[in-house]
Design a protein around this motif. Structure first.
Motif, mmCIF file in Angstrom:
data_model
loop_
_atom_site.group_PDB
_atom_site.id
_atom_site.type_symbol
_atom_site.label_atom_id
_atom_site.label_comp_id
_atom_site.label_asym_id
_atom_site.label_seq_id
_atom_site.Cartn_x
_atom_site.Cartn_y
_atom_site.Cartn_z
ATOM 1 N N MET A 112 49.062 68.075 149.756
ATOM 2 C CA MET A 112 47.582 68.787 150.135
ATOM 3 C C MET A 112 47.086 70.504 150.192
ATOM 4 O O MET A 112 48.076 70.929 151.316
ATOM 5 N N LYS A 113 46.374 71.382 149.911
ATOM 6 C CA LYS A 113 46.368 72.341 149.594
ATOM 7 C C LYS A 113 44.959 72.617 151.339
ATOM 8 O O LYS A 113 44.509 71.336 151.469
ATOM 9 N N ALA A 114 45.272 73.569 151.800
ATOM 10 C CA ALA A 114 43.694 73.012 152.931
ATOM 11 C C ALA A 114 42.745 72.595 152.654
ATOM 12 O O ALA A 114 41.912 72.318 153.291
ATOM 13 N N GLU A 115 42.215 73.675 152.046
ATOM 14 C CA GLU A 115 40.887 73.243 150.983
ATOM 15 C C GLU A 115 40.633 72.195 150.334
ATOM 16 O O GLU A 115 39.674 71.530 150.519
ATOM 17 N N ALA A 116 41.596 71.415 149.570
ATOM 18 C CA ALA A 116 41.142 70.502 149.539
ATOM 19 C C ALA A 116 41.399 68.979 150.508
ATOM 20 O O ALA A 116 41.043 68.083 150.307
ATOM 21 N N ALA A 117 42.637 69.368 150.933
ATOM 22 C CA ALA A 117 42.014 68.565 152.381
ATOM 23 C C ALA A 117 41.154 68.399 153.289
ATOM 24 O O ALA A 117 40.996 67.530 153.995
ATOM 25 N N LEU A 118 40.037 69.744 153.088
ATOM 26 C CA LEU A 118 38.885 69.455 154.363
ATOM 27 C C LEU A 118 38.174 68.318 153.517
ATOM 28 O O LEU A 118 36.957 67.955 154.065
ATOM 29 N N ALA A 119 37.912 68.719 152.057
ATOM 30 C CA ALA A 119 37.118 67.936 151.249
ATOM 31 C C ALA A 119 37.588 66.776 151.218
ATOM 32 O O ALA A 119 35.781 65.884 151.141
ATOM 33 N N ALA A 156 34.336 63.766 152.844
ATOM 34 C CA ALA A 156 34.254 63.003 151.817
ATOM 35 C C ALA A 156 35.026 60.570 152.935
ATOM 36 O O ALA A 156 33.545 59.890 152.078
ATOM 37 N N ASP A 157 35.301 61.822 153.656
ATOM 38 C CA ASP A 157 36.261 59.533 153.786
ATOM 39 C C ASP A 157 36.553 60.844 155.175
ATOM 40 O O ASP A 157 38.466 60.948 155.448
ATOM 41 N N ARG A 164 32.741 61.099 171.002
ATOM 42 C CA ARG A 164 31.576 61.024 170.043
ATOM 43 C C ARG A 164 32.272 59.349 168.781
ATOM 44 O O ARG A 164 33.555 60.314 168.121
ATOM 45 N N ASN A 165 31.645 59.629 167.732
ATOM 46 C CA ASN A 165 32.371 58.606 166.611
ATOM 47 C C ASN A 165 32.199 59.860 165.674
ATOM 48 O O ASN A 165 31.614 61.365 164.850
ATOM 49 N N LEU A 166 33.746 60.124 165.338
ATOM 50 C CA LEU A 166 34.491 60.894 164.719
ATOM 51 C C LEU A 166 34.068 60.477 163.002
ATOM 52 O O LEU A 166 33.958 61.309 162.152
ATOM 53 N N LEU A 167 33.551 59.161 162.713
ATOM 54 C CA LEU A 167 33.554 58.820 161.275
ATOM 55 C C LEU A 167 32.272 58.697 160.987
ATOM 56 O O LEU A 167 31.492 59.335 159.850
ATOM 57 N N THR A 168 31.196 59.411 161.496
ATOM 58 C CA THR A 168 29.330 59.748 161.769
ATOM 59 C C THR A 168 29.283 61.286 162.308
ATOM 60 O O THR A 168 28.037 61.765 161.920
ATOM 61 N N HIS A 169 29.644 61.890 162.905
ATOM 62 C CA HIS A 169 29.478 63.181 162.642
ATOM 63 C C HIS A 169 29.467 63.576 161.593
ATOM 64 O O HIS A 169 30.299 64.142 160.470
ATOM 65 N N PRO A 170 27.937 64.861 161.253
ATOM 66 C CA PRO A 170 27.767 65.507 160.348
ATOM 67 C C PRO A 170 29.026 66.479 160.554
ATOM 68 O O PRO A 170 28.171 68.352 160.510
ATOM 69 N N TRP A 171 30.135 66.984 160.065
ATOM 70 C CA TRP A 171 30.878 68.086 159.977
ATOM 71 C C TRP A 171 30.803 69.332 158.711
ATOM 72 O O TRP A 171 30.287 68.372 157.615
#
Length: 139
Positions: free
Chosen positions: A74-81, A85-86, A32-39
């Motif tokens: 990075m904290k977990a919440e900021a890392a996930l955000a 986004a990228d 599966r495409n990691l870049l286009t998956h709707p995470w």
């Protein structure tokens, strides 16, 4: 043998070799495409388990290499955000077998989890591209 859902960056040579190793070891691989998956943050977070936040990141991502994103700060919440986004920031591959999820292709860890054929060469995570692009870049 296992059915592996394998989130990759299409065209990444290491991901291609890792999938081939899994297949040669008798596993079925669903790429599966990691870049286009709707995470979602929750879905992505499940792949990281109890690993430190710094281990969630793709060290070859341009924003990491340029110092714009510093995984150790990075904290977990900021890392996930940032990853939502990228997606280039997400360490690859992400793999799922049943309910278990893992990040990265650490051969010993994968072997202990689902087994790898001993006679196969084990690819690392560093990108071997020599065409001027970095594996962290979007093709």
């Amino acid at each position: 043998m296992a059915h592996v859902i394998f989130f990759e960056k299409p065209g990444c040579r290491n991901n291609t070799r890792q999938k081939a190793l899994l297949a040669a070891s008798g596993h079925s691989v669903e790429a599966r495409n990691l870049l286009t998956h709707p995470w979602t943050a929750g879905e992505l977070r499940a792949f990281f388990g109890d690993r430190p936040v710094a281990e969630w990141f793709n060290r070859a991502a341009p924003r990491v290499k340029e110092g714009e994103v510093v995984p150790e700060e990075m904290k977990a919440e900021a890392a996930l955000a940032a990853m939502l986004a990228d997606p280039l920031l997400i360490r690859r591959p992400l793999m799922q077998v049943g309910d278990r999820r893992e990040v990265g292709f650490e051969a010993d860890r994968v072997h202990g989890w689902i087994g790898l054929a001993a006679e196969q060469a084990v690819p690392g995570e560093a990108c071997p591209r020599k065409d001027g692009h970095q594996c962290g870049e979007q093709a």
